[in-house]
Design an enzyme around this catalytic site. Structure first.
Site, PDB file in Angstrom:
ATOM      1  N   ASP A 138      -1.048 -18.955   3.404  1.00 22.68           N
ATOM      2  CA  ASP A 138      -1.961 -19.791   2.617  1.00 22.68           C
ATOM      3  C   ASP A 138      -2.507 -20.930   3.493  1.00 22.68           C
ATOM      4  OD1 ASP A 138       0.700 -20.485   2.556  1.00 22.68           O
ATOM      5  OD2 ASP A 138       0.747 -21.147   0.480  1.00 22.68           O
TER       6      ASP A 138
ATOM      7  N   TYR B 149       0.816  -1.210   0.000  1.00 23.49           N
ATOM      8  CA  TYR B 149       0.000   0.000   0.000  1.00 23.49           C
ATOM      9  C   TYR B 149       0.855   1.267   0.000  1.00 23.49           C
ATOM     10  CZ  TYR B 149      -4.114  -2.857   0.660  1.00 23.49           C
ATOM     11  OH  TYR B 149      -5.114  -3.764   0.476  1.00 23.49           O
TER      12      TYR B 149
END
Ligand code: NAI
Length: 343
Positions: free
Chosen positions: A207, A125
């Site tokens: 994950d 970001y």
């Protein structure tokens, strides 16, 4: 009695609707607040020519606290996200999103009670994107030791203050060895160096972590995440407890704090009067507790408690908005809380 000046940023889309409902509820609970309205997002672009006007930032710096509705980032060149910019400009480095089951809301899981802590100023970001050559672009993921350490410290301190038992960092340091590697190294070091070893700590590759989360979210207590993972997992975790309409949030910095729901401006339902204001109302409860913690005003904690009782009772009575399978509109739900605050 002290009155606290709060900057109210209604935002865009459903923002003004849920903000108005929240203000009604906070006032009915006799929270000692005075609202100073300023704008950001499309609302500010239309009236002041800037999605994030300096006067809005100055107002938050001056008062120290804001309650904010969601802001739409206009799509197109020249606009970086209003929300990302606001958090960066005010250095609101810690996003806190408590995710808990509520009475009267049936979900796949029971006893979910976890807190997502998101680093709010770095990662992908950073907004640094480049076109290397036609058809080849890059996006830069930034991580600093300073920001990784301070969010780690903040998370462990939060755990200690709230009696939380375990912090789980989810990461991808097996692939992003430098950036995510630094994030986990800093969390580990600050825990050792500053004696937070009474709080359990684990590192999980994200994950596999997502799979574990959906299998059984109750095995987690606090999640510590860099910016992008925190953004994604906040919404995922909201799904455990009823969706985006019921998860509040706080963005905390050294000098200021901005309280806002996890959800966005929901353009698909904006203007229809059906948005669930509960996430912003719960953000208001977090704000009142923050005022009590930082300024010692216990009347704010008492008002927060009254609002919590009112929404728990309303939900138990089946008084719900449509996203939760009920029939109520935004204002009707606020009125259901206000009735219970009066009763
Ligand atoms: P969104 O959170 O606005 O909406 C996702 C889905 O959840 C929609 O179907 C919406 O109707 C539903 N929803 C969200 N909040 C709800 C509520 N309170 N009650 C009932 N249903 C609700 O996410 P989306 O569509 O990705 O983003 C829309 C805009 O919001 C974008 O411009 C985005 O940049 C902005 N946004 C702003 C945020 C902020 O100000 N903090 C956070 C996330 C998105």
């Amino acid at each position: 009695m002290t009155t606290h000046q709060i900057v109210l940023i209604p935002g865009d889309g459903i923002g003004p609707e849920v903000a108005a409902a929240t203000v009604r509820v906070l006032e009915a609970a006799q929270a000692p607040l005075q609202w100073v309205e300023h704008h950001a997002g499309v609302a500010a672009l239309e009236t002041l020519g800037d999605v994030l006007p300096e006067q809005t930032l100055d107002a938050v710096r001056e008062r120290g606290i804001a309650l904010k509705g969601p802001c739409t980032t206009p799509i197109g060149e020249g606009f970086t996200s209003v929300n990302v910019q606001l958090r960066k400009r005010l250095d609101l480095y810690a996003a806190v999103r408590p995710v808990r089951n509520l009475p009267g809301i049936q979900t796949r899981y029971q006893n979910v009670d976890l807190v997502v802590i998101r680093e709010n100023t770095e990662g992908l970001y950073s907004g640094i994107e480049n076109e290397i050559t036609q058809g080849v672009v890059t996006s830069l993921k930034v991580a600093t030791e300073l920001a990784s350490t301070r969010i780690g410290r903040w998370a462990f301190q939060y755990a200690r203050d709230r009696g939380r038992k375990k912090v789980t960092v989810m990461h991808k340091a097996n692939i992003m060895k430098l950036t995510d590697g630094m994030f986990i190294r800093c969390a580990r070091s600050v825990r050792e160096a500053e004696r937070f070893t009474d709080i359990d700590y684990e590192e999980v590759i994200i994950d596999a972590g997502c799979m574990k989360l959906v299998q059984d979210p109750t095995q987690f207590d606090m999640l510590l995440l860099e910016n992008l993972y925190g953004d994604v997992l906040s919404d995922l975790c909201a799904g455990f407890v009823g969706g985006l309409g019921v998860v509040p949030g706080a963005n905390i910095g050294t000098d200021c704090a901005v309280f806002e729901a996890v959800h966005g401006s929901a353009p698909d339902i904006a203007g229809k009067g059906v948005a669930n204001p509960l996430a912003l109302i719960m953000s208001g409860v977090m704000m009142l507790n923050h005022i009590a913690d930082t300024r010692g005003d216990e009347s704010c904690r008492a008002a927060a408690g009254r609002i919590r009782d009112a929404y728990n009772q309303a939900l138990s009575d089946g008084r719900k908005t449509r996203d939760l399978g009920g029939q109520l509109g935004t204002e009707e739900f606020a009125s259901a809380l206000i009735d219970r605050l009066a009763g």
